[in-house]
Design a protein around this motif. Structure first.
Motif, PDB file in Angstrom:
ATOM      1  N   THR A  92       6.568  23.807 -24.433  1.00  0.00           N
ATOM      2  CA  THR A  92       5.247  23.999 -25.397  1.00  0.00           C
ATOM      3  C   THR A  92       5.652  23.373 -26.606  1.00  0.00           C
ATOM      4  O   THR A  92       4.473  22.917 -26.958  1.00  0.00           O
ATOM      5  CB  THR A  92       5.296  25.614 -25.357  1.00  0.00           C
ATOM      6  OG1 THR A  92       5.014  26.283 -24.077  1.00  0.00           O
ATOM      7  CG2 THR A  92       3.984  25.878 -26.369  1.00  0.00           C
ATOM      8  N   MET A  93       6.677  23.430 -27.285  1.00  0.00           N
ATOM      9  CA  MET A  93       6.878  22.670 -28.646  1.00  0.00           C
ATOM     10  C   MET A  93       6.788  21.146 -28.345  1.00  0.00           C
ATOM     11  O   MET A  93       5.957  20.785 -29.227  1.00  0.00           O
ATOM     12  CB  MET A  93       8.184  23.057 -29.037  1.00  0.00           C
ATOM     13  CG  MET A  93       8.456  24.663 -29.426  1.00  0.00           C
ATOM     14  SD  MET A  93       7.335  25.112 -30.752  1.00  0.00           S
ATOM     15  CE  MET A  93       8.058  24.373 -32.385  1.00  0.00           C
ATOM     16  N   LYS A  94       7.119  20.629 -27.269  1.00  0.00           N
ATOM     17  CA  LYS A  94       7.130  19.127 -27.140  1.00  0.00           C
ATOM     18  C   LYS A  94       5.612  18.979 -26.970  1.00  0.00           C
ATOM     19  O   LYS A  94       5.214  17.876 -27.576  1.00  0.00           O
ATOM     20  CB  LYS A  94       7.971  18.857 -25.848  1.00  0.00           C
ATOM     21  CG  LYS A  94       9.329  18.819 -26.091  1.00  0.00           C
ATOM     22  CD  LYS A  94      10.010  18.250 -24.916  1.00  0.00           C
ATOM     23  CE  LYS A  94      11.602  18.350 -25.285  1.00  0.00           C
ATOM     24  NZ  LYS A  94      12.255  17.890 -23.840  1.00  0.00           N
ATOM     25  N   VAL A  95       4.838  19.787 -26.273  1.00  0.00           N
ATOM     26  CA  VAL A  95       3.352  19.444 -26.047  1.00  0.00           C
ATOM     27  C   VAL A  95       2.617  19.663 -27.252  1.00  0.00           C
ATOM     28  O   VAL A  95       1.852  18.420 -27.615  1.00  0.00           O
ATOM     29  CB  VAL A  95       2.816  20.437 -24.962  1.00  0.00           C
ATOM     30  CG1 VAL A  95       1.138  20.367 -24.872  1.00  0.00           C
ATOM     31  CG2 VAL A  95       3.433  20.036 -23.504  1.00  0.00           C
ATOM     32  N   LEU A  96       3.019  20.606 -28.139  1.00  0.00           N
ATOM     33  CA  LEU A  96       2.140  20.759 -29.354  1.00  0.00           C
ATOM     34  C   LEU A  96       2.622  19.517 -30.337  1.00  0.00           C
ATOM     35  O   LEU A  96       1.752  19.137 -31.204  1.00  0.00           O
ATOM     36  CB  LEU A  96       2.782  21.973 -30.006  1.00  0.00           C
ATOM     37  CG  LEU A  96       2.024  23.048 -29.346  1.00  0.00           C
ATOM     38  CD1 LEU A  96       2.652  24.651 -29.893  1.00  0.00           C
ATOM     39  CD2 LEU A  96       0.351  23.122 -29.412  1.00  0.00           C
ATOM     40  N   ALA A  97       3.854  19.227 -30.332  1.00  0.00           N
ATOM     41  CA  ALA A  97       4.331  17.887 -31.213  1.00  0.00           C
ATOM     42  C   ALA A  97       3.713  16.967 -30.979  1.00  0.00           C
ATOM     43  O   ALA A  97       3.271  16.091 -31.786  1.00  0.00           O
ATOM     44  CB  ALA A  97       5.840  17.769 -31.110  1.00  0.00           C
ATOM     45  N   ALA A  98       3.361  16.703 -29.478  1.00  0.00           N
ATOM     46  CA  ALA A  98       2.540  15.041 -29.154  1.00  0.00           C
ATOM     47  C   ALA A  98       1.229  15.460 -29.599  1.00  0.00           C
ATOM     48  O   ALA A  98       0.692  14.541 -30.018  1.00  0.00           O
ATOM     49  CB  ALA A  98       2.701  15.176 -27.626  1.00  0.00           C
ATOM     50  N   LEU A  99       0.603  16.539 -29.243  1.00  0.00           N
ATOM     51  CA  LEU A  99      -0.759  16.912 -29.744  1.00  0.00           C
ATOM     52  C   LEU A  99      -0.955  16.591 -31.374  1.00  0.00           C
ATOM     53  O   LEU A  99      -1.927  15.792 -31.831  1.00  0.00           O
ATOM     54  CB  LEU A  99      -1.382  18.089 -29.361  1.00  0.00           C
ATOM     55  CG  LEU A  99      -1.402  18.432 -27.841  1.00  0.00           C
ATOM     56  CD1 LEU A  99      -1.972  19.729 -27.728  1.00  0.00           C
ATOM     57  CD2 LEU A  99      -2.679  17.422 -27.403  1.00  0.00           C
ATOM     58  N   LEU A 100      -0.086  17.096 -32.075  1.00  0.00           N
ATOM     59  CA  LEU A 100       0.026  17.158 -33.505  1.00  0.00           C
ATOM     60  C   LEU A 100      -0.087  15.407 -33.740  1.00  0.00           C
ATOM     61  O   LEU A 100      -0.767  15.049 -34.671  1.00  0.00           O
ATOM     62  CB  LEU A 100       1.010  17.891 -34.072  1.00  0.00           C
ATOM     63  CG  LEU A 100       1.022  17.715 -35.593  1.00  0.00           C
ATOM     64  CD1 LEU A 100      -0.190  18.365 -36.265  1.00  0.00           C
ATOM     65  CD2 LEU A 100       2.190  18.554 -36.051  1.00  0.00           C
ATOM     66  N   LEU A 101       0.886  14.701 -33.346  1.00  0.00           N
ATOM     67  CA  LEU A 101       0.993  13.191 -33.619  1.00  0.00           C
ATOM     68  C   LEU A 101      -0.283  12.585 -33.241  1.00  0.00           C
ATOM     69  O   LEU A 101      -0.738  11.644 -33.985  1.00  0.00           O
ATOM     70  CB  LEU A 101       2.246  12.691 -32.977  1.00  0.00           C
ATOM     71  CG  LEU A 101       3.742  13.230 -33.434  1.00  0.00           C
ATOM     72  CD1 LEU A 101       4.810  12.694 -32.411  1.00  0.00           C
ATOM     73  CD2 LEU A 101       3.914  12.710 -34.821  1.00  0.00           C
ATOM     74  N   SER A 102      -0.893  12.830 -32.183  1.00  0.00           N
ATOM     75  CA  SER A 102      -1.969  12.083 -31.697  1.00  0.00           C
ATOM     76  C   SER A 102      -3.104  12.503 -32.609  1.00  0.00           C
ATOM     77  O   SER A 102      -3.918  11.717 -32.999  1.00  0.00           O
ATOM     78  CB  SER A 102      -2.353  12.346 -30.328  1.00  0.00           C
ATOM     79  OG  SER A 102      -2.678  13.589 -30.211  1.00  0.00           O
ATOM     80  N   VAL A 103      -3.291  13.682 -33.271  1.00  0.00           N
ATOM     81  CA  VAL A 103      -4.317  14.168 -34.202  1.00  0.00           C
ATOM     82  C   VAL A 103      -4.070  13.519 -35.383  1.00  0.00           C
ATOM     83  O   VAL A 103      -4.827  13.095 -36.303  1.00  0.00           O
ATOM     84  CB  VAL A 103      -4.229  15.666 -34.213  1.00  0.00           C
ATOM     85  CG1 VAL A 103      -5.332  16.098 -35.481  1.00  0.00           C
ATOM     86  CG2 VAL A 103      -4.807  16.187 -32.891  1.00  0.00           C
ATOM     87  N   SER A 104      -2.720  13.597 -36.030  1.00  0.00           N
ATOM     88  CA  SER A 104      -2.309  12.876 -37.299  1.00  0.00           C
ATOM     89  C   SER A 104      -2.881  11.391 -37.221  1.00  0.00           C
ATOM     90  O   SER A 104      -3.246  10.845 -38.291  1.00  0.00           O
ATOM     91  CB  SER A 104      -1.188  12.891 -37.629  1.00  0.00           C
ATOM     92  OG  SER A 104      -0.771  14.169 -37.537  1.00  0.00           O
ATOM     93  N   ALA A 105      -2.622  10.677 -35.929  1.00  0.00           N
ATOM     94  CA  ALA A 105      -3.019   9.270 -35.918  1.00  0.00           C
ATOM     95  C   ALA A 105      -4.485   8.996 -35.833  1.00  0.00           C
ATOM     96  O   ALA A 105      -4.839   8.309 -36.827  1.00  0.00           O
ATOM     97  CB  ALA A 105      -2.291   8.664 -34.782  1.00  0.00           C
ATOM     98  N   ALA A 106      -5.134   9.901 -35.341  1.00  0.00           N
ATOM     99  CA  ALA A 106      -6.726   9.854 -35.310  1.00  0.00           C
ATOM    100  C   ALA A 106      -7.203  10.107 -36.736  1.00  0.00           C
ATOM    101  O   ALA A 106      -8.149   9.445 -37.011  1.00  0.00           O
ATOM    102  CB  ALA A 106      -7.198  10.725 -34.342  1.00  0.00           C
ATOM    103  N   ASP A 107      -6.540  11.120 -37.364  1.00  0.00           N
ATOM    104  CA  ASP A 107      -7.052  11.467 -38.830  1.00  0.00           C
ATOM    105  C   ASP A 107      -6.913  10.236 -39.752  1.00  0.00           C
ATOM    106  O   ASP A 107      -7.674  10.123 -40.553  1.00  0.00           O
ATOM    107  CB  ASP A 107      -6.277  12.724 -39.315  1.00  0.00           C
ATOM    108  CG  ASP A 107      -6.951  13.121 -40.664  1.00  0.00           C
ATOM    109  OD1 ASP A 107      -8.035  13.143 -40.741  1.00  0.00           O
ATOM    110  OD2 ASP A 107      -5.957  13.358 -41.391  1.00  0.00           O
ATOM    111  N   ALA A 108      -5.515   9.655 -39.490  1.00  0.00           N
ATOM    112  CA  ALA A 108      -5.234   8.593 -40.365  1.00  0.00           C
ATOM    113  C   ALA A 108      -6.382   7.335 -40.353  1.00  0.00           C
ATOM    114  O   ALA A 108      -6.775   6.563 -41.147  1.00  0.00           O
ATOM    115  CB  ALA A 108      -3.914   8.018 -40.186  1.00  0.00           C
ATOM    116  N   LYS A 109      -6.857   7.157 -39.166  1.00  0.00           N
ATOM    117  CA  LYS A 109      -7.690   5.979 -38.836  1.00  0.00           C
ATOM    118  C   LYS A 109      -8.967   6.220 -39.339  1.00  0.00           C
ATOM    119  O   LYS A 109      -9.881   5.609 -39.972  1.00  0.00           O
ATOM    120  CB  LYS A 109      -7.783   5.789 -37.256  1.00  0.00           C
ATOM    121  CG  LYS A 109      -6.526   5.155 -36.480  1.00  0.00           C
ATOM    122  CD  LYS A 109      -6.721   4.999 -35.029  1.00  0.00           C
ATOM    123  CE  LYS A 109      -5.588   4.409 -34.522  1.00  0.00           C
ATOM    124  NZ  LYS A 109      -5.406   4.222 -32.886  1.00  0.00           N
TER     125      LYS A 109
END
Length: 89
Positions: A22-39
């Motif tokens: 669950t932590m790995k999945v949440l970390a992956a989601l957080l990274l993808s949201v952060s990248a989208a937010d930066a764009k």
């Protein structure tokens, strides 16, 4: 035939494995949201205008009422028109 298999999901009875998964999945989601937010932030960033733009300082009365590149003070700056849609071999 090429076969791709996903790694097996952790067993439901192993709570530590579930937490790690669950932590790995949440970390992956957080990274993808952060990248989208930066764009999105980069796209919405305001431009930095240092000097006045030409359309802000020019008087439209100073512009000619009629302009054509074929007659600029008697000089034609246009090139001959060529049919570029029908290829000739």
């Amino acid at each position: 035939i090429v076969s791709t298999q996903l790694p097996p999901l952790p067993a439901l009875h192993s709570s530590k494995s579930n937490v790690v998964f669950t932590m790995k999945v949440l970390a992956a989601l957080l990274l993808s949201v952060s990248a989208a937010d930066a764009k999105i932030t980069a796209l919405l960033k305001k431009e930095n205008v240092v000097n006045a733009r030409p359309h802000e300082v020019m008087n439209t009365d100073d512009l000619p009422s009629d302009f054509h590149w074929g007659n600029v003070n008697g000089t034609n700056f246009l090139t001959e028109s060529r049919n570029q849609h029908i290829p000739q071999y």
